[in-house]
Design a protein around this motif. Structure first.
Motif, PDB file in Angstrom:
ATOM      1  N   ASP A   1      24.061  -5.128 -11.470  1.00 24.47           N
ATOM      2  CA  ASP A   1      24.808  -3.955 -11.029  1.00 24.47           C
ATOM      3  C   ASP A   1      25.776  -3.520 -12.133  1.00 24.47           C
ATOM      4  OD1 ASP A   1      25.614  -2.077  -8.998  1.00 24.47           O
ATOM      5  OD2 ASP A   1      27.475  -3.239  -8.813  1.00 24.47           O
ATOM      6  N   PRO A   2      25.901  -2.218 -12.395  1.00 25.07           N
ATOM      7  CA  PRO A   2      26.816  -1.784 -13.458  1.00 25.07           C
ATOM      8  C   PRO A   2      28.291  -2.063 -13.145  1.00 25.07           C
ATOM      9  CG  PRO A   2      25.829   0.122 -12.358  1.00 25.07           C
ATOM     10  CD  PRO A   2      25.147  -1.095 -11.839  1.00 25.07           C
ATOM     11  N   ASP A   3      28.668  -2.066 -11.872  1.00 22.74           N
ATOM     12  CA  ASP A   3      30.058  -2.374 -11.522  1.00 22.74           C
ATOM     13  C   ASP A   3      30.399  -3.824 -11.845  1.00 22.74           C
ATOM     14  OD1 ASP A   3      30.515   0.212 -10.637  1.00 22.74           O
ATOM     15  OD2 ASP A   3      29.808  -0.262  -8.598  1.00 22.74           O
TER      16      ASP A   3
ATOM     17  N   ILE B   1      26.543   4.460 -18.839  1.00 21.89           N
ATOM     18  CA  ILE B   1      27.610   4.091 -17.914  1.00 21.89           C
ATOM     19  C   ILE B   1      28.879   4.782 -18.380  1.00 21.89           C
ATOM     20  CG2 ILE B   1      28.983   2.220 -16.956  1.00 21.89           C
ATOM     21  CD1 ILE B   1      26.599   0.396 -17.371  1.00 21.89           C
ATOM     22  N   HIS B   2      29.466   5.582 -17.504  1.00 23.32           N
ATOM     23  CA  HIS B   2      30.661   6.338 -17.851  1.00 23.32           C
ATOM     24  C   HIS B   2      31.839   5.399 -18.095  1.00 23.32           C
ATOM     25  CE1 HIS B   2      33.397   9.685 -18.026  1.00 23.32           C
ATOM     26  NE2 HIS B   2      34.162   9.093 -17.124  1.00 23.32           N
ATOM     27  N   GLY B   3      32.483   5.544 -19.248  1.00 20.41           N
ATOM     28  CA  GLY B   3      33.686   4.799 -19.553  1.00 20.41           C
ATOM     29  C   GLY B   3      33.477   3.485 -20.260  1.00 20.41           C
ATOM     30  N   ILE B   4      32.243   3.085 -20.509  1.00 14.86           N
ATOM     31  CA  ILE B   4      32.005   1.786 -21.144  1.00 14.86           C
ATOM     32  C   ILE B   4      32.421   1.797 -22.620  1.00 14.86           C
ATOM     33  CG2 ILE B   4      29.597   2.137 -21.822  1.00 14.86           C
ATOM     34  CD1 ILE B   4      29.108  -0.771 -20.829  1.00 14.86           C
TER      35      ILE B   4
ATOM     36  N   ASP C   1      15.863  -2.906 -15.827  1.00 11.95           N
ATOM     37  CA  ASP C   1      16.726  -2.967 -14.651  1.00 11.95           C
ATOM     38  C   ASP C   1      17.930  -3.887 -14.797  1.00 11.95           C
ATOM     39  OD1 ASP C   1      15.351  -5.335 -14.717  1.00 11.95           O
ATOM     40  OD2 ASP C   1      14.988  -5.424 -12.571  1.00 11.95           O
ATOM     41  N   ARG C   2      18.204  -4.421 -15.960  1.00 16.32           N
ATOM     42  CA  ARG C   2      19.320  -5.354 -16.134  1.00 16.32           C
ATOM     43  C   ARG C   2      20.381  -4.757 -17.055  1.00 16.32           C
ATOM     44  NH1 ARG C   2      18.605  -8.142 -11.983  1.00 16.32           N
ATOM     45  NH2 ARG C   2      17.234  -9.899 -12.027  1.00 16.32           N
ATOM     46  N   PHE C   3      21.613  -5.197 -16.836  1.00 13.47           N
ATOM     47  CA  PHE C   3      22.748  -4.813 -17.656  1.00 13.47           C
ATOM     48  C   PHE C   3      23.192  -6.067 -18.400  1.00 13.47           C
ATOM     49  CE2 PHE C   3      22.453  -2.137 -13.984  1.00 13.47           C
ATOM     50  CZ  PHE C   3      22.615  -0.867 -14.500  1.00 13.47           C
ATOM     51  N   ILE C   4      23.189  -6.011 -19.729  1.00 13.73           N
ATOM     52  CA  ILE C   4      23.377  -7.207 -20.546  1.00 13.73           C
ATOM     53  C   ILE C   4      24.686  -7.111 -21.324  1.00 13.73           C
ATOM     54  CG2 ILE C   4      22.358  -8.652 -22.365  1.00 13.73           C
ATOM     55  CD1 ILE C   4      20.555  -8.449 -19.929  1.00 13.73           C
ATOM     56  N   ILE C   5      25.463  -8.202 -21.297  1.00 19.34           N
ATOM     57  CA  ILE C   5      26.619  -8.362 -22.179  1.00 19.34           C
ATOM     58  C   ILE C   5      26.230  -9.397 -23.223  1.00 19.34           C
ATOM     59  CG2 ILE C   5      28.980  -9.180 -22.415  1.00 19.34           C
ATOM     60  CD1 ILE C   5      29.580  -8.244 -19.656  1.00 19.34           C
TER      61      ILE C   5
ATOM     62  N   ALA D   1      31.984 -13.302 -12.636  1.00 18.00           N
ATOM     63  CA  ALA D   1      31.963 -11.838 -12.575  1.00 18.00           C
ATOM     64  C   ALA D   1      30.717 -11.306 -11.883  1.00 18.00           C
ATOM     65  CB  ALA D   1      32.063 -11.256 -13.977  1.00 18.00           C
ATOM     66  N   GLY D   2      29.737 -12.165 -11.639  1.00 21.21           N
ATOM     67  CA  GLY D   2      28.539 -11.718 -10.926  1.00 21.21           C
ATOM     68  C   GLY D   2      27.277 -11.709 -11.762  1.00 21.21           C
TER      69      GLY D   2
END
Length: 178
Positions: free
Chosen positions: A13-15, A40-43, A138-142, A162-163
């Motif tokens: 999830d982006p949040d 993603i807005h604001g990243i 479909d994944r958001f990666i750091i 953080a999830g």
């Protein structure tokens, strides 16, 4: 030296990704980059990414194109093949506007395409730099640089807190030229 190069936290999830960025920055852990399947807005502001300098490059290419277009017309109409057509002057500036404008647009477009390929390392024959293939789906990666941050267990626990769905380690790959 450790073979681990990056620690990757995968979020669904982006949040949760934004929450993970906040938790890592609150603990003074430097983030290498984030990879997302959608904007993603604001990243950018949260990661501290500076504004792009591409408008400056576009202005320079436009200035070059306009100058080249005007010089081409000036040279051909005044020096190379001067013609007196209907008593018009040798340097009819209003007639130069369409060609100068078109040359400006052409050189700007071609220059920006070349700048885009250069800046993003998209050369022919170069393998793409993809941290995790799921970041395109479909994944958001750091991605966290493992060499800059020594406490890997703490980073993993912060990402899970953080999830993060999954935390994995990318190893350094050595290429032999034999």
């Amino acid at each position: 030296m450790s073979k681990i190069k990056y620690i990757l936290g995968s979020f669904a999830d982006p949040d949760e990704l934004m929450d993970g960025i906040d938790k890592l920055q609150a603990n003074n852990i430097s983030i290498y980059d984030c990879f997302t399947p959608m904007p993603i807005h604001g990243i950018e502001a949260k990661l501290g990414v500076r504004p792009s300098r591409l408008p400056i490059a576009a202005f320079c290419f436009g200035l070059l194109g306009g100058t080249l277009g005007f010089c081409l017309l000036y040279y051909t109409m005044t020096y190379d093949w001067p013609m007196n057509i209907g008593g018009k002057p040798a340097l009819p500036l209003p007639n130069f506007v369409p060609v100068t404008f078109e040359c400006t647009i052409l050189i700007t477009a071609l220059g920006m395409v070349a700048t885009f390929f250069y800046r993003n390392h998209l050369f022919p024959g170069r393998a793409p730099r993809v941290m995790d293939l799921r970041a395109t789906d479909d994944r958001f990666i750091i991605a966290i640089d493992a060499n800059d941050n020594a406490d890997h267990e703490r980073i993993e626990s912060l990402l899970k807190e953080a999830g993060a769905v999954e935390v994995k380690y990318n190893e350094r790959k050595y290429v032999s030229y034999e």
